[in-house]
Write a protein that holds these residues in place. Structure first.
Motif, mmCIF file in Angstrom:
data_model
loop_
_atom_site.group_PDB
_atom_site.id
_atom_site.type_symbol
_atom_site.label_atom_id
_atom_site.label_comp_id
_atom_site.label_asym_id
_atom_site.label_seq_id
_atom_site.Cartn_x
_atom_site.Cartn_y
_atom_site.Cartn_z
ATOM 1 N N ASP A 169 0.929 -0.946 0.000
ATOM 2 C CA ASP A 169 0.000 0.000 0.000
ATOM 3 C C ASP A 169 1.065 1.085 0.000
ATOM 4 O OD1 ASP A 169 -1.950 -2.334 1.850
ATOM 5 O OD2 ASP A 169 -2.514 -1.501 -0.039
ATOM 6 N N GLN A 221 -6.674 -6.153 1.280
ATOM 7 C CA GLN A 221 -5.420 -5.515 1.680
ATOM 8 C C GLN A 221 -4.627 -6.378 2.658
ATOM 9 O OE1 GLN A 221 -6.598 -1.703 3.216
ATOM 10 N NE2 GLN A 221 -7.054 -0.857 1.210
ATOM 11 N N GLN A 222 -3.328 -6.500 2.371
ATOM 12 C CA GLN A 222 -2.375 -7.209 3.226
ATOM 13 C C GLN A 222 -2.705 -8.685 3.387
ATOM 14 O OE1 GLN A 222 -2.632 -4.619 6.701
ATOM 15 N NE2 GLN A 222 -0.784 -3.522 6.057
#
Length: 247
Positions: A5, A74-75
């Protein structure tokens, strides 16, 4: 890396703005105007395009769902994200802002979505419902305005917004300078010397405008197909593939 990100964006606002909900697939082939332009602008990128072949980019028909699922992903590894998103869709089959807000948070948490991500998705939903983020009007914004609008939502950073602009909206001229894979592929493509700032795209990507999104697709594919880590130049990879085909 078509199901794919950071701190900076290099995107500009000169391109035409496609309809936000268009499902029309973009088939990138050797006679496509963008591919012809990219190949003329950068002979090494032209080699990579020949090496990879045709690619297809299909914009999303549901921008809200795409954004929400991007937050969930995300992640997470691709496999883990796919599993969690499938569970969430069982809880909220028709993925609209109103139904997300009405859904039981505990049930969504049990799908594997963290409480911070749940708050981010709810913030996104509330902004859409309130009209603060009009997904049906995103095509009216240039790249810079759109990036600011998207990153005003909690949990949506620059990288997530850029990926949304490329893969969900089909914007043609987005360059995600914060994407490590793109930077690594750019260095490999042009065999560049190491830079302390790690911004290899800054040296070569300007030549790809106004089709930097499409160039990015080929760079991601170069990573996925193992060319970047092969120890060979793009020209050598292309020569090897030609020999294999002829054999």
């Amino acid at each position: 890396m078509l199901d794919i990100d950071p701190s900076n964006s290099d995107s500009d606002s000169n391109e035409q703005k496609p309809p936000v909900s268009s499902r029309t697939a973009i088939l990138l082939h050797k006679e496509h105007p963008a591919i012809l332009a990219l190949s003329e602008a950068d002979h090494r990128l032209a080699c990579l395009i020949r090496l990879v072949g045709e690619l297809t980019l299909t914009p999303s028909a549901s921008p809200f769902e795409s954004l929400a699922m991007s937050i969930i992903s995300q992640q997470l590894s691709t496999k883990a994200a796919a599993t969690i998103k499938a569970r969430v869709k069982e809880i909220v089959p028709e993925f609209t802002p109103e139904l997300v807000l009405a859904a039981d948070e505990t049930a969504i948490r049990q799908c594997g979505v963290s409480f911070p991500k749940i708050r981010y998705i709810r913030d996104l939903s509330m902004k859409v419902v309130a009209g603060d983020l009009r997904l049906d009007a995103l095509h009216e914004l240039d790249n810079e305005e759109l990036l600011k609008k998207l990153t005003s939502v909690k949990g949506i950073g620059i990288w997530t917004a850029e990926m949304f602009m490329i893969f969900a909206l089909g914007r043609q001229d987005i360059m995600s300078v914060g994407d490590a894979g793109l930077q690594r592929a750019a260095r490999w493509l042009h065999q560049l010397e190491e830079r302390k700032d790690g911004n290899y795209l800054g040296q070569i990507a300007p030549a790809w405008s106004p089709y930097r999104s499409f160039a990015s697709l080929y760079l991601w594919r170069a990573v996925d197909m193992g060319f970047v880590d092969s120890g060979l130049s793009v020209e050598a990879c292309l020569d090897s593939s030609v020999i294999v085909e002829e054999t």
